[in-house]
Scaffold this motif. Structure first.
Motif, short mmCIF file in Angstrom:
data_model
loop_
_atom_site.label_atom_id
_atom_site.label_comp_id
_atom_site.label_asym_id
_atom_site.label_seq_id
_atom_site.Cartn_x
_atom_site.Cartn_y
_atom_site.Cartn_z
N LYS A 65 0.81 -1.22 0.00
CA LYS A 65 0.00 0.00 0.00
C LYS A 65 0.84 1.26 0.00
CE LYS A 65 -3.89 -2.08 2.43
NZ LYS A 65 -4.68 -2.08 3.66
N LYS A 66 2.02 1.20 0.59
CA LYS A 66 2.89 2.37 0.67
C LYS A 66 3.74 2.55 -0.59
CE LYS A 66 3.25 2.13 5.67
NZ LYS A 66 4.17 1.94 6.82
N GLY A 67 3.62 1.63 -1.53
CA GLY A 67 4.38 1.73 -2.77
C GLY A 67 5.75 1.10 -2.69
N VAL A 68 5.99 0.30 -1.66
CA VAL A 68 7.28 -0.35 -1.48
C VAL A 68 7.25 -1.72 -2.16
CG1 VAL A 68 8.92 -1.24 0.22
CG2 VAL A 68 7.61 0.83 0.72
N CYS A 69 8.25 -1.99 -2.99
CA CYS A 69 8.33 -3.28 -3.68
C CYS A 69 9.10 -4.28 -2.83
CB CYS A 69 9.03 -3.11 -5.02
SG CYS A 69 8.07 -2.17 -6.20
N LYS A 70 8.61 -5.53 -2.84
CA LYS A 70 9.25 -6.60 -2.07
C LYS A 70 9.28 -7.86 -2.91
CE LYS A 70 7.37 -4.91 2.28
NZ LYS A 70 6.51 -5.21 3.42
N VAL A 71 10.27 -8.71 -2.64
CA VAL A 71 10.38 -10.02 -3.26
C VAL A 71 9.94 -11.04 -2.23
CG1 VAL A 71 11.94 -11.71 -4.24
CG2 VAL A 71 12.27 -9.31 -4.75
N ILE A 72 8.91 -11.84 -2.59
CA ILE A 72 8.40 -12.84 -1.66
C ILE A 72 8.27 -14.19 -2.35
CG2 ILE A 72 7.17 -11.17 -0.21
CD1 ILE A 72 4.57 -12.14 -1.58
N LYS A 73 8.22 -15.23 -1.53
CA LYS A 73 8.05 -16.60 -2.04
C LYS A 73 6.58 -16.97 -1.92
CE LYS A 73 10.87 -20.46 -1.29
NZ LYS A 73 11.56 -21.37 -0.37
N VAL A 74 5.97 -17.41 -3.02
CA VAL A 74 4.54 -17.75 -3.02
C VAL A 74 4.31 -19.03 -3.82
CG1 VAL A 74 3.72 -15.39 -2.76
CG2 VAL A 74 4.07 -16.31 -5.03
N LYS A 75 3.09 -19.53 -3.67
CA LYS A 75 2.65 -20.66 -4.49
C LYS A 75 1.51 -20.16 -5.38
CE LYS A 75 3.91 -24.48 -1.56
NZ LYS A 75 3.54 -25.80 -1.12
N GLY A 76 1.84 -19.39 -6.38
CA GLY A 76 0.84 -18.85 -7.29
C GLY A 76 0.99 -17.35 -7.40
N LYS A 77 0.05 -16.74 -8.10
CA LYS A 77 0.11 -15.31 -8.33
C LYS A 77 -0.76 -14.59 -7.31
CE LYS A 77 0.38 -12.21 -12.20
NZ LYS A 77 0.33 -12.09 -13.64
N THR A 78 -0.26 -13.49 -6.79
CA THR A 78 -1.01 -12.70 -5.83
C THR A 78 -1.62 -11.50 -6.55
OG1 THR A 78 0.92 -11.39 -5.24
CG2 THR A 78 0.51 -13.37 -3.95
N LYS A 122 -1.41 -8.36 -5.97
CA LYS A 122 -0.55 -7.18 -6.04
C LYS A 122 0.78 -7.48 -6.72
CE LYS A 122 -2.64 -5.19 -2.00
NZ LYS A 122 -2.47 -4.59 -0.70
N THR A 123 0.82 -8.51 -7.55
CA THR A 123 2.05 -8.90 -8.21
C THR A 123 2.44 -7.86 -9.26
OG1 THR A 123 1.58 -11.23 -7.89
CG2 THR A 123 3.17 -10.68 -9.59
N VAL A 124 3.67 -7.39 -9.17
CA VAL A 124 4.20 -6.44 -10.15
C VAL A 124 4.92 -7.20 -11.26
CG1 VAL A 124 5.81 -4.52 -10.47
CG2 VAL A 124 4.45 -4.67 -8.39
N ALA A 125 5.67 -8.25 -10.87
CA ALA A 125 6.39 -9.07 -11.85
C ALA A 125 6.51 -10.49 -11.30
CB ALA A 125 7.78 -8.49 -12.09
N GLY A 126 6.53 -11.44 -12.20
CA GLY A 126 6.73 -12.82 -11.77
C GLY A 126 5.64 -13.72 -12.29
N PRO A 127 5.68 -14.96 -11.95
CA PRO A 127 6.54 -15.67 -11.01
C PRO A 127 7.90 -16.03 -11.62
CG PRO A 127 4.91 -17.17 -11.89
CD PRO A 127 4.62 -15.81 -12.47
N PHE A 128 8.90 -16.12 -10.76
CA PHE A 128 10.26 -16.47 -11.14
C PHE A 128 10.66 -17.75 -10.41
CE2 PHE A 128 9.92 -11.86 -11.42
CZ PHE A 128 10.29 -11.65 -12.74
N LYS A 174 14.83 -10.57 -7.85
CA LYS A 174 15.50 -9.34 -7.42
C LYS A 174 15.94 -8.50 -8.61
CE LYS A 174 16.95 -10.72 -2.84
NZ LYS A 174 18.05 -10.92 -1.91
N GLN A 175 16.34 -9.14 -9.69
CA GLN A 175 16.69 -8.41 -10.90
C GLN A 175 15.46 -7.72 -11.48
OE1 GLN A 175 18.43 -11.31 -13.49
NE2 GLN A 175 20.47 -11.16 -12.56
N ALA A 176 14.34 -8.40 -11.48
CA ALA A 176 13.10 -7.80 -11.98
C ALA A 176 12.66 -6.66 -11.07
CB ALA A 176 12.01 -8.85 -12.06
N LYS A 177 12.86 -6.79 -9.78
CA LYS A 177 12.51 -5.72 -8.84
C LYS A 177 13.34 -4.48 -9.13
CE LYS A 177 12.91 -4.41 -4.04
NZ LYS A 177 13.53 -4.74 -2.77
N ALA A 178 14.62 -4.67 -9.42
CA ALA A 178 15.49 -3.54 -9.72
C ALA A 178 15.03 -2.80 -10.98
CB ALA A 178 16.93 -4.01 -9.88
#
Length: 101
Positions: free
Chosen positions: A35-48, A50-56, A63-67
């Motif tokens: 919500k604050k606009g902060v990007c994070k890399v997390i481990k999931v089983k599927g797509k969420t 609020k996904t910006v990029a992925g799954p990897f 982390k490269q995609a986050k950059a």
């Protein structure tokens, strides 16, 4: 007798390959934005949602995609206050004059 052994070995081999592939394909890494606009890399089983990029497949790829997707904003440099700031001599003179009166 030999056909039973071959069948059992074949079934064990198939079961072990399928289970290894199922475990390896389970976890993925995605980049999300909170919500604050902060990007994070997390481990999931599927797509969420609020996904910006992925799954990897690996965390390094995520982390490269986050950059690329969420470059960090440069913060303005804060000026350090001088600890050796001299007091205003005019104010010191006024204080001395007030004490004399």
């Amino acid at each position: 007798m030999i056909t039973r052994r071959v069948t059992v070995v074949f079934l064990v081999l198939v079961f072990s390959l399928v289970s290894v592939l199922a475990l390896a394909a389970g976890d993925k890494w995605v980049v999300i934005k909170d919500k604050k606009g902060v990007c994070k890399v997390i481990k999931v089983k599927g797509k969420t949602p609020k996904t910006v990029a992925g799954p990897f497949d690996t965390e390094a790829q995520a982390k490269q995609a986050k950059a690329k997707m969420c470059p960090e904003k440069e913060k303005p440099a804060k000026k350090k206050a001088d600890s050796k700031v001299k007091a205003d001599p005019k104010k010191d003179d006024k204080k001395k004059d007030d004490k004399k009166k």
